[in-house]
Enzyme design. Structure first.
Site, PDB file in Angstrom:
ATOM      1  N   TRP A   6      -4.757 -15.026   5.316  1.00  0.00           N
ATOM      2  CA  TRP A   6      -5.853 -14.197   4.793  1.00  0.00           C
ATOM      3  C   TRP A   6      -7.111 -15.043   4.620  1.00  0.00           C
ATOM      4  CZ3 TRP A   6      -8.530 -10.324   4.853  1.00  0.00           C
ATOM      5  CH2 TRP A   6      -9.157  -9.687   3.780  1.00  0.00           C
ATOM      6  N   ASP A  54      -4.199   2.065  -4.836  1.00  0.00           N
ATOM      7  CA  ASP A  54      -4.184   1.417  -3.513  1.00  0.00           C
ATOM      8  C   ASP A  54      -2.771   0.936  -3.172  1.00  0.00           C
ATOM      9  OD1 ASP A  54      -4.489  -0.274  -1.313  1.00  0.00           O
ATOM     10  OD2 ASP A  54      -5.256  -1.916  -2.529  1.00  0.00           O
ATOM     11  N   LYS A 112       1.487  -3.839  -6.583  1.00  0.00           N
ATOM     12  CA  LYS A 112       1.698  -3.012  -5.391  1.00  0.00           C
ATOM     13  C   LYS A 112       2.649  -3.708  -4.413  1.00  0.00           C
ATOM     14  CE  LYS A 112      -2.272  -4.509  -2.587  1.00  0.00           C
ATOM     15  NZ  LYS A 112      -3.508  -4.080  -1.912  1.00  0.00           N
ATOM     16  N   SER A 144       2.372  -5.550   6.694  1.00  0.00           N
ATOM     17  CA  SER A 144       2.680  -5.917   5.316  1.00  0.00           C
ATOM     18  C   SER A 144       3.962  -6.735   5.258  1.00  0.00           C
ATOM     19  CB  SER A 144       2.839  -4.654   4.451  1.00  0.00           C
ATOM     20  OG  SER A 144       3.448  -4.976   3.213  1.00  0.00           O
TER      21      SER A 144
END
Length: 304
Positions: free
Chosen positions: A2, A231, A184, A241
């Site tokens: 990332w 989200d 999440k 993911s």
């Protein structure tokens, strides 16, 4: 992964970008090949520079971007502490909750940088959202949130990171944004397990919907804004993911450790589980999905 996707995006937008890694071999490989192993479709611009000196990467910068796994945020901050300038804007993109302290990542940074010899009055911003590195790396449209109680710092980060394919919103509820980003990943593990077991879209939608309810309940109990939460779609449904992919492998019968090895990257949902359980207990919030995921990942319960 990332961090490099963001570094390349910022460089292409015309910024002077310098990248440091604690793994020197990684610096050698990236600077020579100009390709990231997890982002084979991304070309690292020649203008993007690399360094093995943590002092050099911290000196005279408008923004310091922390893009390390959550378990290394504190140790990286400790290395950087002597070289971080007073009033420095620091952006964190790691998602997690520290197990022992139950701090969010910006709280970890504030704690570690605030120790003796550290900088005064740093401005901390959390940058979080439905943002797979694989898509940002090839300029697919993306939105993200720049969160900070320091509105000016959040707006400055918004300005720097905005471009024709990245839309940046601001939010003052930094704890809510960070809590959502960490939790999440746990729900995404659960959704992946369900998918691996062969359950369909109905079960996936139910887990996502009830997962948001669990996270929001905890967030409100911790003083966050209920509207911050929601989200979950990308993290819980995309094959980009790593949490979803690890969950699918576990649902298909693989041991959690093997699933992580096969994914080949950090699965932050697993790192977040101890803190998630402790927060649920501390604030007396029911989180049955989180508890069940933990039982499967850490207590040997069968997924089926």
């Amino acid at each position: 992964t990332w961090g490099m996707a963001l570094a390349r995006m910022l460089c292409v937008s015309g910024n002077d970008v310098l990248v440091w890694s604690a793994i020197e071999k990684e610096i050698d490989t990236l600077s020579s090949t100009r390709v990231h192993p997890n982002l084979p479709g991304m070309k690292i611009p020649e203008e993007l520079r690399f360094t093995k000196s943590v002092e050099e990467v911290c000196r005279d910068k408008d923004i310091l971007l922390f893009a390390v796994p959550s378990v290394f945020v504190r140790s990286t901050a400790a290395k950087a502490r002597p070289y971080v300038a007073e009033g420095q804007i620091i952006v964190d993109v790691a998602k997690g909750i520290e197990p022992d302290t139950l701090y969010t990542m910006t709280e970890v940074l504030a704690d570690e940088l605030g120790r003796e010899g550290g900088p005064k009055k740093v401005h901390l911003v959390a940058l979080s959202g439905p943002t797979h590195a694989e898509e940002v790396a090839i300029d697919l449209p993306t939105t993200i949130v720049s969160a900070s109680p320091d509105v000016e710092a959040a707006q400055f980060v918004q300005e720097v990171f905005s471009n024709s394919v990245m839309r940046v919103y601001t939010n003052e509820d930094i704890k809510g944004v960070e809590l959502s980003g960490a939790m999440k990943n746990v729900i995404a593990l659960g959704v992946g397990i369900s998918t691996g077991l062969g359950y369909g879209d109905n079960a996936r939608a139910a887990l996502i919907t009830r997962g948001i309810a669990e996270i929001a309940r905890l967030g409100v109990a911790m003083g966050c804004n209920v509207h911050t939460f929601g989200d979950l779609i990308v993290t819980a449904t995309s094959m980009h993911s790593r949490n979803n992919r690890a969950g699918i492998l576990i649902g298909k019968g693989e041991a959690p450790e093997q699933a992580v090895k096969e994914v080949g990257m950090v699965v932050e949902g697993m790192n977040a589980l101890p803190a998630a359980l402790e927060l649920a207990e501390r604030y007396q919030v029911e989180m049955p999905i989180v508890q069940t995921v933990n039982a499967i990942v850490n207590e040997g319960m069968g997924a089926a």
